[in-house]
Write a protein that holds these residues in place. Structure first.
Motif, PDB file in Angstrom:
ATOM      1  N   SER A  18       0.796  -1.221   0.000  1.00  0.00           N
ATOM      2  CA  SER A  18       0.000   0.000   0.000  1.00  0.00           C
ATOM      3  C   SER A  18       0.827   1.268   0.000  1.00  0.00           C
ATOM      4  N   GLY A  19       2.097   1.148   0.386  1.00  0.00           N
ATOM      5  CA  GLY A  19       2.923   2.340   0.485  1.00  0.00           C
ATOM      6  C   GLY A  19       2.736   3.076   1.793  1.00  0.00           C
ATOM      7  N   ILE A  20       1.901   2.542   2.690  1.00  0.00           N
ATOM      8  CA  ILE A  20       1.661   3.174   3.978  1.00  0.00           C
ATOM      9  C   ILE A  20       2.607   2.577   5.010  1.00  0.00           C
ATOM     10  N   PRO A  21       3.472   3.395   5.637  1.00  0.00           N
ATOM     11  CA  PRO A  21       4.440   2.860   6.607  1.00  0.00           C
ATOM     12  C   PRO A  21       3.761   2.541   7.924  1.00  0.00           C
ATOM     13  N   VAL A  22       3.291   1.312   8.069  1.00  0.00           N
ATOM     14  CA  VAL A  22       2.454   1.002   9.218  1.00  0.00           C
ATOM     15  C   VAL A  22       3.063   0.032  10.212  1.00  0.00           C
ATOM     16  N   ALA A  23       4.218  -0.547   9.924  1.00  0.00           N
ATOM     17  CA  ALA A  23       4.600  -1.640  10.814  1.00  0.00           C
ATOM     18  C   ALA A  23       6.086  -1.799  11.012  1.00  0.00           C
ATOM     19  N   GLU A  24       6.417  -2.348  12.151  1.00  0.00           N
ATOM     20  CA  GLU A  24       7.712  -2.950  12.395  1.00  0.00           C
ATOM     21  C   GLU A  24       7.389  -4.392  12.725  1.00  0.00           C
ATOM     22  N   ILE A  59       4.158  -9.071  12.882  1.00  0.00           N
ATOM     23  CA  ILE A  59       3.213  -8.149  13.510  1.00  0.00           C
ATOM     24  C   ILE A  59       3.125  -6.862  12.695  1.00  0.00           C
ATOM     25  N   SER A  60       1.887  -6.478  12.352  1.00  0.00           N
ATOM     26  CA  SER A  60       1.636  -5.173  11.745  1.00  0.00           C
ATOM     27  C   SER A  60       0.737  -4.390  12.692  1.00  0.00           C
ATOM     28  N   THR A  61       1.016  -3.102  12.909  1.00  0.00           N
ATOM     29  CA  THR A  61       0.216  -2.303  13.829  1.00  0.00           C
ATOM     30  C   THR A  61      -0.427  -1.134  13.106  1.00  0.00           C
TER      31      THR A  61
END
Length: 240
Positions: A18-24, A59-61
């Motif tokens: 998606s290009g959305i920086p959502v996770a570590e 894990i995605s947050t």
């Protein structure tokens, strides 16, 4: 937050698409996911991390369901994404966002592998009952121990893995009809799950170069240009 001793700074499957920086995400082959939505307290966040670590989940947050839905709308790999979406719903909160997530999965991706569960402190019986019936379950957090949370998530993950097993069998039959080798089928299944060459190499214990060769062969044999076209082709075949 995810404990720093078992995380790496890398894009999750969803953020890569998606290009959305959502996770570590945790270090793993990344073919099973725990997607955490909302601000769980430290105790319950620890329970979620214990589950993810025991099951080797990436894990995605996400801060809320609006952010998650923005990513999912742009994710062509949803049908093959295995894991659990764990969403926090607080008491007094409008459940329109949870309803939107459930409707999106039910209408746009009724055969998706990923399961959705809800946690919270809802006192409205009708809301709690609706979320419980329309998803893989709603669990109050007020008295939930680590054992309770892990058992609850485990049941949802088992359902996802079982469904993935049936899907993999069907996809393998389709792939064999296209003269793919067993190794190419392995790579295909991971490509349509949204994994990068590096992640596939890690999961199959191969070099990235070997994966690139198999990936190119899959694209050529199935006459597709990229992973998105491959996903669409295979999903279309599954729906016939």
């Amino acid at each position: 937050m995810i404990n720093s001793d078992h995380k790496i700074r890398t894009k999750s499957l969803l953020s890569a698409i998606s290009g959305i920086p959502v996770a570590e995400v945790t270090q793993s082959p990344l073919d099973v996911h725990l997607i955490i939505v909302g601000s769980f307290n430290l105790s319950h966040q620890s329970h979620l991390e214990t589950f993810a670590k025991s099951k080797q989940c990436a894990i995605s947050t996400f801060s809320d369901l609006t952010e998650l839905l923005q990513a999912l709308y742009q994710c062509p790999h949803i049908p093959y994404l295995a894991g659990v979406i764990a969403t926090l719903v607080t008491d007094g909160e409008d459940i329109s966002e949870p309803v939107s997530l459930l409707k999106f999965l039910r209408t746009a991706h009724p055969d998706a592998i990923i399961r959705s569960v809800f946690f919270g402190s809802i006192t409205n019986v009708d809301s709690a009952l609706y979320l419980s019936e329309q998803s893989d379950g709603y669990k109050p957090l007020t008295t939930s121990s680590e054992k309770d949370v892990v058992k609850f998530l485990d049941a949802a993950l088992d359902a996802a893995i079982d469904k993935r097993g049936r899907l993999v069998e069907n996809l393998a039959l389709i792939a064999k009809a296209s003269a793919l080798t067993p190794k190419e089928i392995d790579v295909l299944l991971k490509v349509i799950s949204g994994l990068s060459n590096k992640e596939i190499a890690l999961g199959l214990n191969n070099s990235s170069r070997t994966v690139e060769i198999h990936r190119a062969s899959v694209f050529e044999k199935l006459n597709v240009k990229n992973a998105i076209e491959l996903s669409q082709l295979m999903h279309g075949a599954m729906r016939r």
